[in-house]
Design an enzyme around this catalytic site. Structure first.
Site, short mmCIF file in Angstrom:
data_model
loop_
_atom_site.label_atom_id
_atom_site.label_comp_id
_atom_site.label_asym_id
_atom_site.label_seq_id
_atom_site.Cartn_x
_atom_site.Cartn_y
_atom_site.Cartn_z
N HIS A 62 0.80 -1.23 0.00
CA HIS A 62 0.00 0.00 0.00
C HIS A 62 0.83 1.27 0.00
O HIS A 62 0.32 2.33 0.37
CB HIS A 62 -0.88 0.06 1.25
CG HIS A 62 -1.95 -0.97 1.30
ND1 HIS A 62 -3.22 -0.73 0.89
CD2 HIS A 62 -1.91 -2.25 1.71
CE1 HIS A 62 -3.95 -1.83 1.05
NE2 HIS A 62 -3.17 -2.76 1.56
N LYS A 107 -7.96 13.78 5.35
CA LYS A 107 -7.09 12.61 5.24
C LYS A 107 -6.08 12.72 6.37
O LYS A 107 -6.05 13.73 7.07
CB LYS A 107 -6.38 12.57 3.89
CG LYS A 107 -5.73 13.92 3.51
CD LYS A 107 -5.13 13.90 2.12
CE LYS A 107 -6.11 14.07 1.00
NZ LYS A 107 -6.25 12.94 0.12
N ARG A 108 -5.24 11.71 6.56
CA ARG A 108 -4.21 11.83 7.59
C ARG A 108 -3.30 13.01 7.27
O ARG A 108 -3.10 13.37 6.10
CB ARG A 108 -3.38 10.54 7.65
CG ARG A 108 -4.08 9.43 8.38
CD ARG A 108 -4.38 9.80 9.81
NE ARG A 108 -3.17 9.87 10.60
CZ ARG A 108 -2.82 8.98 11.51
NH1 ARG A 108 -3.61 7.95 11.79
NH2 ARG A 108 -1.71 9.11 12.20
N THR A 139 -8.37 6.82 -1.32
CA THR A 139 -9.73 6.31 -1.45
C THR A 139 -10.73 7.43 -1.15
O THR A 139 -11.87 7.38 -1.61
CB THR A 139 -9.98 5.11 -0.51
OG1 THR A 139 -9.42 5.41 0.76
CG2 THR A 139 -9.34 3.85 -1.06
N LYS A 176 -14.50 8.61 -2.76
CA LYS A 176 -15.72 8.92 -1.99
C LYS A 176 -16.26 10.29 -2.38
O LYS A 176 -17.46 10.48 -2.55
CB LYS A 176 -15.42 8.88 -0.49
CG LYS A 176 -15.07 7.48 0.00
CD LYS A 176 -14.40 7.48 1.38
CE LYS A 176 -13.66 6.17 1.60
NZ LYS A 176 -12.74 6.20 2.74
C1 F58 Z 1 -2.74 3.88 2.53
N1 F58 Z 1 -1.78 3.43 3.48
C2 F58 Z 1 -2.10 4.63 1.38
N2 F58 Z 1 -1.13 2.93 5.62
O1 F58 Z 1 -1.34 5.72 1.88
C3 F58 Z 1 -3.22 5.14 0.47
O2 F58 Z 1 -2.68 5.76 -0.67
C4 F58 Z 1 -4.09 3.97 0.03
O3 F58 Z 1 -5.22 4.43 -0.65
C5 F58 Z 1 -4.56 3.18 1.23
O4 F58 Z 1 -3.47 2.77 2.02
C6 F58 Z 1 -5.35 1.94 0.84
O5 F58 Z 1 -4.65 1.19 -0.10
C7 F58 Z 1 -2.08 3.44 4.79
O6 F58 Z 1 -3.15 3.84 5.20
C8 F58 Z 1 -1.20 2.92 6.97
O7 F58 Z 1 -2.02 3.55 7.59
C9 F58 Z 1 -0.16 2.06 7.68
C10 F58 Z 1 -0.65 1.69 9.06
C11 F58 Z 1 0.41 0.93 9.84
C12 F58 Z 1 1.73 1.65 9.89
C13 F58 Z 1 2.22 2.03 8.52
C14 F58 Z 1 1.16 2.78 7.72
#
Ligand code: F58
Length: 829
Positions: free
Chosen positions: A374, A564-565, A672, A676
């Protein structure tokens, strides 16, 4: 584990009774029964919360009937199962979804109204399970929904964190974190299963010996033992009888372990250690895109993986002829690297506990796992120090070494003499010695997928290039999607009703049908109702904003949102620079004609991520200055809504005109939120990054606001020795905006935001300055376009109509057809 009774009691003796609640009267009776028998309250003494719990149980009872039928079907058919392993899930409030899926919303509303209660007030009492950080966890939840809806036999596994993602509030504009006590009043949706606890071990050492058949065997003499207790949550499909399960593991101290310490009379320490082992499932690490290299985090990962695999293996043995059938009866999807320790764990189970040889175990393992990546952020690729890995999991480290040894041999055979490649690909990195989880995943899985086309290509060309050259056939793309049920039907009931009134409700299970809305984009009366719906949603959000942060916003202004984050690569700071520029333009020319805008932010920053927290403070300071400046005449408003989560997202996405997807090209794997927003009729301002590219392809480039450098341009800039100062000195408006940040006009200490400015001027890793001019120019096009309501609405309709592709049902269908190959097994309603 306590023995199951199905062998002893004939199944026909265990028929469950049907509750058959179909009328408001029935529903009221069921509600009263649950209040009385399950909650232990009388109507006279119940609190609102008691009624909420009784309501949840009543709805749950409906779904239990379906679940029972699903289990029966699974037991009789013994299908191939998908096992989804994810350290994170963000399923959102359960009550709204379960009411919808069990078709009881109206019954509940009426039954409660007869008691003088409002359903919405009860829904508001339910905390959402915040068992994830952001996109990855939410994607896992959309996937569960789609797997059940598509009748795919599936189990999802994860961790039952007692504290999910922290609650965010603002103190003087600064982010403050407080614990998310989502389980404080219990969780009516979960079924804990103490009889199915499994044992998990850590630490200790290994002993090698030769057994009586002359075979080399290994015993893991473990140091610590604890238990995993499964807690189930129901995952109903929409418009089908299938109800799958989410199985979340909760750490419990093992009793055997207590006794040892009690024996030596150290009662206090025994209790202390009991708490320590239960800490494993205590809290979610709040990091997004940077892994937390803590021992407890590795323990969490192994803990839930070990529990899950034990169950998978024992089910396979129970349902099938033997473990050789595992790859035909099970596929394990690894959601990023967090569950990748499952690979050596399966090898260990097969060899050490079930007596298979290395070759037999390896053949099964490499055909069982599929891996999803991801990220594109190099720092997000998880690595564990060998010393820590070996201390917690000594047997697994041996297995990883052996896998690596054999794997590197294979590399040498394929690429003779290329020792540099061997070094790059090694699962064990040297200096410092670390286990690289992405390499372990890539070398042992039969499928490796990215989450949008661009990211999947970049994985092949850069991040995992060596692995692609070794096994091109393993690589594939599965562009993310989102569930239309939660993100359109539940979040935006007004729009859903409008859509359904024109094209029927088939789109809820087949989102491609939204395409049938395309011709309506050219009908003035349809555009008019579409606008009314958007405006009503904007009014509702304005009311929420007023209540939440006390800012009055105008529903007729353009709502421009970035939720978003908070991460530097996502570039919230670029959005802030744009707002400052507009502010300065208005100050310089009060008569300037701009479309009034409301900027809406929502973002949590990882607790230890200082720059991100400073960006939050900056935006809040900006909000304070702008919202209280009478000279602006309410033409700009800035609101930062605290504690962005699924529930807040459900309020925001339907009410927005412009969706900000402005990451530096090549950094956002997919996104994502972009989907939405578009599905709810927002227009995207975006870079050519992640799934933005595919959204633009679908909606048409004339219906998408594009700006910024492309991936090759970003690379070229970096190679040429990017100097942000060139842009700073070359663009007076940009210089003025940046200077203003440290001018003191933002309130407080002048030096406060200096670190932000320093990082922009001297590093600017994510090329904000390089993209600034293009971004501001793009926003001018937005301003211009918004003035023409007819054409804007047309674009809005086309965005929703052409984004059917981004249903997670489509994504899951592709996973199933191209990776899992688990035949759907419909369970009638
Ligand atoms: C996200 N990753 C991507 N990781 O940043 C985003 O582009 C994508 O749409 C989404 O995944 C779904 O595929 C993400 O959310 C985390 O939150 C991890 C959690 C655990 C620690 C490392 C990051």
């Amino acid at each position: 584990m306590i023995e199951q009774i199905t062998d002893e009691i004939p199944l026909q003796q265990l028929q469950v009774s049907k509750r058959n609640v179909r009328t408001v009267e029935d529903f009221k009776r069921a509600l009263a029964d649950n209040l009385y028998y399950k909650r232990g309250q009388a109507v006279y003494t119940a609190t609102r919360h008691d009624i909420y719990v009784a309501l949840a149980h009543t709805v749950r009872d409906y779904l239990m009937e379906r679940w029972h039928k699903t289990v029966e079907t699974y037991f009789q058919t013994r299908p191939k199962f998908v096992y989804y392993l994810s350290a994170e899930y963000l399923p959102g409030q359960q009550i709204t979804q379960n009411l919808l899926y069990s078709e009881t919303t109206d019954l509940a509303r009426q039954a409660l109204a007869e008691w003088g209660l409002d359903l919405n007030d009860l829904i508001a009492l339910e905390p959402e399970p915040g068992l994830g950080n952001g996109g990855l966890g939410r994607l896992a939840a959309c996937f569960m929904d789609s797997m059940a809806t598509l009748d795919i036999p599936a189990y999802s596994f994860g961790i039952r964190y007692e504290f999910g993602i922290f609650r965010q509030s603002f103190q003087d504009g600064w982010q403050e974190e407080s614990p998310d006590e989502w389980l404080f009043y219990g969780n009516p949706w979960e079924f804990s299963q103490p009889d199915d606890m499994v044992e998990v071990c850590f630490g200790g050492h290994t002993e090698h010996h030769v057994d009586d058949q002359g075979r080399h065997r290994v015993r893991w003499i473990h140091g610590q033992t604890l238990l995993g207790e499964p807690c189930h949550m129901l995952v109903p499909g929409y418009g089908t009888g299938t109800v799958n399960l989410l199985r979340l593991w909760r750490a419990r101290a093992s009793r055997e372990f207590d006794f040892e310490l009690f024996d030596v009379g150290d009662y206090a320490r025994a209790v202390e250690q009991k708490t320590a082992s239960e800490n494993i499932s205590k809290v979610l690490y709040p990091n997004d895109n940077t892994p937390e290299g803590k021992e407890l985090r590795l323990k969490q990962q192994y803990f839930f993986v070990a529990c899950s695999l034990k169950m998978i293996v024992s089910r396979t043995l129970q349902f099938n002829r033997g473990l050789f059938e595992l790859p035909d009866k099970a596929v394990v999807q690894l959601n990023d690297t967090h569950p990748v320790v499952a690979i050596p764990e399966l090898m260990r189970l097969l060899m050490d506990e079930h007596g298979l040889s290395w070759d037999e175990a390896w053949d099964i393992t490499r055909r069982t796992f599929a891996y999803t990546c991801h990220t594109l952020m190099p720092e997000a690729l998880e690595k564990w120090p060998v010393s820590l890995f070996g201390k917690l999991l000594p047997r697994h480290l041996e297995i990883v070494y052996e896998i690596n040894h054999r794997f590197l041999q294979e590399v040498r055979v394929r690429f003779p003499g290329d020792e540099e490649r061997v070094r790059r690909m090694s699962i064990i990195e040297e200096w410092p010695e670390q286990v690289c989880m992405a390499h372990l995943a890539a070398s042992c899985s039969f499928s490796i997928n990215g989450v949008a086309k661009l990211q999947s290509s970049l994985l092949k060309e850069h991040t995992l290039r060596d692995f692609y050259e070794m096994w091109p056939e393993k690589f594939n793309n599965k562009t993310n999607g989102v569930t239309p049920r939660r993100w359109v039907r539940m979040a935006n009931p007004r729009l859903s009703e409008l859509i359904t009134s024109k094209i029927g409700d088939g789109w809820l299970r087949d989102m491609d049908q939204l395409e049938a809305l395309v011709p309506y984009a050219d009908q003035a009366d349809f555009r008019q109702v579409w606008r009314v719906v958007k405006r009503e949603n904007k009014v509702a959000l304005a009311a929420h904003i007023g209540k939440s942060v006390g800012v009055q916003v105008d529903p007729d202004s353009l709502y421009d949102a970035m939720v978003k984050r908070l991460h530097e690569y996502k570039r919230q700071l670029l959005k802030a620079l744009h707002i400052i520029t507009l502010y300065q333009r208005l100050k310089a020319d009060p008569a300037l004609d701009i479309v009034p805008r409301t900027f809406i932010f929502g973002a949590k920053a990882a607790a230890g991520y200082h720059i991100a927290k400073l960006i939050i403070k900056l935006i809040n300071s900006l909000a304070e200055v702008i919202n209280s400046d009478p000279a602006l005449n309410d033409r700009l408003k800035v609101v930062f809504l605290p504690n962005f989560n699924v529930t807040l997202g459900e309020r925001i996405y339907p009410a927005v005109d412009v969706s900000e997807q402005i990451s530096m090209a090549g950094k956002e794997a997919s996104g994502t939120g972009n989907m939405k927003f578009a599905l709810n009729g927002a227009l995207t301002v975006g870079t050519l990054d992640g799934a933005n590219i595919e959204i633009r392809e679908r909606v048409g480039k004339e219906n998408f606001f594009l700006f910024g450098l492309t991936v090759p341009e970003v690379m070229a800039q970096k190679e040429a020795g990017y100097n942000p100062l060139d842009y700073y000195y070359g663009n007076p408006e940009l210089k003025r905006a940046i200077d203003w940040i440290v001018s003191g006009d933002l309130g407080g200490d002048k030096a406060l935001f200096q670190p932000l400015v320093d990082s922009l001027l001297h590093k600017d890793e994510y090329l904000l300055l390089a993209d600034y001019a293009s971004y501001v120019e793009c926003q001018e096009r937005v301003d211009e376009a918004y003035r023409d309501a007819a054409s804007w609405t047309r674009m809005s309709i086309l965005n929703a109509a052409r984004c059917g592709h981004f249903s997670s049902d489509r994504t899951i269908r592709q996973y199933n057809e191209e990776i899992w190959r688990a035949p759907p097994l419909p369970v009638g309603l």
